[in-house]
Design an enzyme around this catalytic site. Structure first.
Site, short mmCIF file in Angstrom:
data_model
loop_
_atom_site.label_atom_id
_atom_site.label_comp_id
_atom_site.label_asym_id
_atom_site.label_seq_id
_atom_site.Cartn_x
_atom_site.Cartn_y
_atom_site.Cartn_z
N ASP A 105 0.82 -1.21 0.00
CA ASP A 105 0.00 0.00 0.00
C ASP A 105 0.85 1.26 0.00
OD1 ASP A 105 -2.82 0.19 -0.07
OD2 ASP A 105 -2.80 1.26 1.84
N HIS A 106 0.27 2.35 -0.51
CA HIS A 106 0.83 3.71 -0.39
C HIS A 106 2.31 3.83 -0.66
CE1 HIS A 106 -2.64 5.94 0.87
NE2 HIS A 106 -2.94 5.00 1.74
N GLU A 170 -3.71 6.25 -6.59
CA GLU A 170 -4.55 7.21 -5.85
C GLU A 170 -4.55 8.55 -6.55
OE1 GLU A 170 -4.48 7.09 -1.61
OE2 GLU A 170 -4.81 9.25 -1.38
N GLU A 178 -0.89 8.77 7.92
CA GLU A 178 -0.64 7.34 7.92
C GLU A 178 0.80 7.08 7.55
OE1 GLU A 178 -3.36 3.93 6.72
OE2 GLU A 178 -2.12 4.14 4.94
N HIS A 222 -7.45 8.95 6.87
CA HIS A 222 -6.75 7.88 7.58
C HIS A 222 -6.86 8.09 9.09
CE1 HIS A 222 -4.07 7.24 3.86
NE2 HIS A 222 -4.82 6.16 4.00
N HIS A 262 -9.90 4.15 1.08
CA HIS A 262 -8.87 4.27 2.12
C HIS A 262 -9.49 4.92 3.35
CE1 HIS A 262 -4.99 3.20 0.18
NE2 HIS A 262 -5.82 3.17 -0.85
N GLY A 263 -8.90 4.62 4.50
CA GLY A 263 -9.39 5.24 5.72
C GLY A 263 -10.78 4.76 6.11
N SER A 265 -11.57 2.89 8.64
CA SER A 265 -11.78 2.82 10.10
C SER A 265 -12.67 3.97 10.56
CB SER A 265 -10.43 2.91 10.84
OG SER A 265 -9.67 1.75 10.60
N ASN A 284 -9.69 -0.19 3.20
CA ASN A 284 -8.62 -0.33 4.18
C ASN A 284 -9.16 -0.11 5.58
OD1 ASN A 284 -7.02 -0.54 1.94
ND2 ASN A 284 -5.65 1.15 2.46
#
Ligand SMILES: [Zn+2]
Length: 356
Positions: A105-106, A170, A178, A222, A262-263, A265, A284
């Site tokens: 990732d990233h 992205e 993050e 994130h 993404h992000g 959570s 994610n």
């Protein structure tokens, strides 16, 4: 959701690019890992719910996998850790009997030496086995201009497509912080990607291979924060799909884009549902999983505090040994158990259960 099991269309174990695409026609979710313990917890959860899973490492997670004691000035630990984690997952995933998308990732511009090292390892593995070591990698050049972002993605994607490898890119920025990249002060407008920009990415990459996904900004951040002034708008993803479908004159259906969230959570179940309906194939969930892993360890340590201060001697007697409490297999396992539960919950939120 299709009732057809994933195992009837893709094999168990780590997948290649075309199989990844087949799998991504379903909604999938995604867990960051840092160690064999967290890999095992993710696989245990996926096996328990009989569903495919995405396992990914960030650059920092890969370095941690190799060991924090190693120097990483030229990404050497992140490369070695990513390669070691891939071999580890490849070795044990078939024993769990579920399909696994193995991903990194990233990778921001300054981390490209990490990507180069991993692609070298992918190519070496491909030469021997006909598949790359990783199913998929992410390039995150969202801090660059759109032109540079697309140009560099095209460059790398050409190399990856030769191995039938998936690319996640992205465009637009995920807010928050993050893995040492701090986007907490980014202007709010760049947190919402425009449909025209997504279309530019799509047309450049689709000319190379169909195996790619786009992480677009829709107010996602994130980490988990108190509600702020950035509003999560997963319904915008539907507009991106509609715009791309219109440009393609419906040739690729009404949802031509594979989108990434993404992000994830801290999101509500309703927000996740809206994202999935609009073509999100990967979400994610790192921050919540990190907290879940800690929870089991923390609760164990607090509950057993009087058994953890000395090797011998506890409330049951001055000569009673404490080995059964301080053995890492006992307290690390408690973290794995709470992590397994949280992974299962995330999968249920995404509609990813009983699908292998
Ligand atoms: Zn992310």
């Amino acid at each position: 959701m299709s009732a057809k099991g994933a195992l009837s269309i893709v094999p168990a174990g780590v997948l290649s690019g075309d199989d990844t695409r087949k799998l991504f026609t379903y909604a999938r979710d995604n867990k960051n890992v840092t160690s064999s313990s967290t890999v095992n917890a993710v696989l245990e959860a996926a096996k328990a719910i009989n569903s495919p899973i995405i396992i990914q490492l960030s650059q920092g997670g890969a370095a941690f996998f190799a060991g924090k004691g190693l120097p990483n000035g030229n990404q050497e630990a992140s490369i070695a850790g990513a390669v070691a984690a891939a071999h580890f997952v490849r070795s044990i995933a078939p024993a769990y009997g579920i399909p696994v998308v193995l991903h990194t990732d990233h990778c921001a511009k300054k981390l490209l030496p990490w990507m180069d090292g991993m692609l070298d390892a992918d190519e070496a593995y491909f030469k021997e086995h006909g598949v790359p070591l990783y199913s998929s990698h992410m390039l995150d050049l969202s801090e660059e201009s759109k032109e540079d972002n697309i140009k560099d993605c095209v460059h790398y994607f050409k190399r990856m497509a030769k191995m039938n490898q998936w690319l996640e890119m992205e465009i637009g920025i995920t807010g928050g912080e993050e893995d040492g990249v701090d986007n907490t002060s980014v202007d709010n407008n760049s947190l919402y990607t425009q449909p025209e920009d997504i279309w530019d990415v799509y047309s450049a990459l689709a000319a190379i291979s169909p195996n790619f996904s786009i992480a677009a900004g829709f107010g996602n951040v994130h980490g988990v924060y108190k509600p702020g002034n950035v509003v999560l708008r997963p319904e915008l993803l539907g507009k991106h799909q509609a715009y791309a479908a219109e440009q393609l004159k419906g040739e690729k259906g009404d949802k031509p884009l594979y989108l990434v969230f993404h992000g994830g959570s801290g999101s509500t179940k309703e927000e996740i549902k809206t994202a999935v309906v609009n073509g999100v194939v990967k979400m994610n969930v790192d921050t919540d999983i990190q907290f879940a892993y800690l929870s089991g360890v923390r609760d164990f340590v607090l509950k057993k505090a009087d058994y953890l201060k000395t090797q011998v001697g506890n409330p049951e007697g001055a000569d009673k040994p404490n080995k059964k409490q301080y053995d890492p297999r006992v307290w690390v396992r408690e973290g794995e158990k709470t992590m397994v539960d949280r992974v299962k919950e995330a999968c249920a939120d995404l509609g990813n259960d009983n699908r292998a």
